[in-house]
Enzyme design. Sequence first.
Site, short mmCIF file in Angstrom:
data_model
loop_
_atom_site.label_atom_id
_atom_site.label_comp_id
_atom_site.label_asym_id
_atom_site.label_seq_id
_atom_site.Cartn_x
_atom_site.Cartn_y
_atom_site.Cartn_z
N SER A 141 0.84 -1.19 0.00
CA SER A 141 0.00 0.00 0.00
C SER A 141 0.88 1.24 0.00
O SER A 141 2.02 1.21 0.50
CB SER A 141 -0.91 0.01 1.24
N TYR A 154 -1.33 -0.39 10.53
CA TYR A 154 -1.38 -0.83 9.13
C TYR A 154 -0.10 -0.49 8.37
O TYR A 154 0.48 -1.35 7.69
CB TYR A 154 -2.59 -0.17 8.46
#
Length: 254
Positions: A141, A154
């Site tokens: 990501s 995350y």
Amino acid sequence: MNPRITDWRGLRVWLIGASSGIGEATASALHARGAQVLLSARNAPALNAFVAAHPAAQAWPLDVTDATAVMRTTYQILAQGPLDLVLYCAGHYREMRATDMDLADLRRHVDINYLGALHVLDAAVPAMAARGHGHISLISSVAGFRGLPKSLAYGPTKAALTHLAETLYLDLQPLGLGVSVVHPGFVSTPLTARNGFTMPALITPAQAAQAMLAGWGQGAFDIHYPKRFTRWMKLLRLLPYRAYFPAVRRVTGL
């Protein structure tokens, strides 16, 4: 940087974390291109529904945090034939800041986003390396590029996946394997639906899937999308900390 994959007809593709979102959309796109898709996730009913709608697809329910189950499932899949692509798209996401730390959920992020990938690689890489053919792709990501507010849990796991993919490429490319890392921006999925802010350049899972197929078709190592957003995120990586931290605070208001 990788062998180009443009003709998917007859290729065996294993997608881990494919019961919804980017994984499901990519499985559907690959099936439409003639690939035999094998899907894994914890949500067995969702996998079975996909198989019912896509002839020749296979459902392999799996919890990636269970290393023994991952090894067993991998052996069963390989017993049917070699794998041409392994895509790791399993993921867990929840906003978290250091002022509201949840250690149990921090560990869950690590278990699913990173250790799960290691479990799959440990099981699948030896056979692929021995064959000298195939492609491994990890979905990271842009949140892993640099530290961001609310990304305490995350972001670090995605940064680890990017680093892992870079190392895999150095080790496996000389053996004939392709390796790629995928850096999505904001994609409309059940995970991002939890965000309480406006997500710039938001795209659909189907658009994400097409961007990934295009990247594999170009032989790219770094597949990132949508570029109108991810290019700005890449530029932020070049800023010195003295400029980066104030810029992030200005943009996010945090």
